[in-house]
Scaffold this active site. Structure first.
Site: not given
Ligand SMILES: [Zn+2]
Length: 369
Positions: A114-115, A165, A169, A257
């Site tokens: 993620d991210d 995502h 965020h 991540h």
């Protein structure tokens, strides 16, 4: 007829109708989740909220601590003599597209990052995946795409899956339906600029989900079943041990991540280790379709309870005396990906090879592969 010993899918992970660099289309089915719709829009439901990289975010306990430890069930992990499908003399239509062979009778795990994308680490993770000839799923933040759009395109070319995502965020689980739609649409626009199309998978930041998001996002929501807490511990050893000590990993979705060097180093250890243990590393959509035998559908949540507790038994070999029921599969989605189906029979040197081009992988899932 002859019994099939095993059945393989050779996925030629090129893309679809929309062009050479499109995120693969996926749709999803679902089972539910413990959505305990709270009142109004605040109903956060996934049991494991993604805590992520902001240590200040009050992420409740990580997944591991929420889950009762399960005894390790020695899965049959046929590392030793996994049939070597690559021996099949396949005719690669697209030499640029890597071929992978997935065996539904063997356990599968999905690594998710993620991210990102991160200007350095995303490529480093891709290097590791490439060296090991395998894939993962990246849930990217749209406003990060500019940091390394080439890496995102490279990921798609390698057969990795890209999910959204969100735009920047935000905690979608605390937003109104209108605000959610605006966020996702803005994200889609940036994804389309980079990839030619928008992802259909969505991992809500923090794992935060409300009823509006769950039922009308127009996406397939995907959370995870193992939180390595890499955002918190920033410790390669701890990240690695959270996976290695988990127990049976078949069917699990692992949360990582792509923005920490410690996660990159953990990935460097975990990928070969997982392969050595006999796990096939697959994308989330592959996991859902091939391991869980579910269509990927929009407005459904695929989360902890599914991945953790509803992993179907592995397909047995011989699978079925019938040959390709699969061939009659109806496409369920418009954007096809190339799928090459290889059926291997008990009789040595006699194999049935069939190519399904223009069929959607997802249409194959329910066919008891
Ligand atoms: Zn995140």
């Amino acid at each position: 007829m002859k019994q099939l010993l095993s059945l393989f899918l050779v996925l030629s992970l090129t893309a679809c109708a929309a062009g050479p660099r499109t995120a693969r289309d996926r749709t999803v089915t679902a089972t539910e989740e413990h959505v305990t719709a709270q009142s109004g829009e605040a109903g956060i439901t996934d049991p494991v909220r993604e805590a992520e990289h902001d240590p200040a975010s009050k992420a409740p306990l990580g997944a591991a601590s929420l889950l009762p430890e399960e005894p390790v069930i020695p899965e049959d992990t046929p590392t030793a003599e996994a049939p070597s499908a690559p021996e099949e003399p396949s005719a690669p239509e697209d030499p640029a597209a890597p071929e992978r062979v997935l065996d539904p009778s063997r356990p599968m795990v999905a690594l998710t990052f993620d991210d990102g994308p991160h200007a350095e680490y995303t490529d480093q993770i891709l290097d590791i995946l490439e060296e090991n000839r395998t894939v993962a799923t990246f849930f990217e933040v749209a406003t990060n795409l500019h940091k390394d759009p080439d890496a995102v395109r490279r990921a798609v070319d390698m057969g990795c899956e890209i999910g959204s995502h969100s735009y920047r965020h935000a905690d979608l689980g605390k937003m109104s339906q209108e605000a959610i739609q605006a966020d996702l649409a803005a994200a889609d626009e940036l994804f389309t600029q980079v990839l030619g199309q928008a992802p259909t998978l969505l991992r809500p930041p923090y794992g935060s989900i409300n009823q509006a998001l769950k039922t009308s996002s127009g996406r397939a929501l995907v959370t995870w079943s193992i939180d390595t807490e890499d955002w918190l511990n920033r410790n390669t050893e701890k990240i690695v041990s959270s996976v290695q000590n988990f127990g049976n990993l078949d069917g699990q979705v692992i949360l990582l991540h792509s923005i920490y060097d410690t996660t990159v180093e953990a990935t460097r250890i975990l990928v070969p280790w997982l392969l050595e243990q006999g796990y096939q590393l697959v994308t989330v959509s592959e996991l859902l379709t091939l391991r869980f035998r579910q269509e990927v559908q929009t407005n459904h949540l695929y989360g902890y309870s599914l991945f953790r507790w509803q992993v179907p038994p592995l397909a047995e070999t011989p699978v079925t005396p019938e040959a390709p029921e699969v061939l009659s599969a109806e496409p369920v989605s418009k954007a096809p990906i190339k799928v090459k189906l290889v059926l291997r029979e008990t009789v040595p040197d006699e194999s049935v090879r069939t190519e399904l081009l223009g069929k959607d992988l997802l249409s194959l899932q329910a066919r008891r592969l």
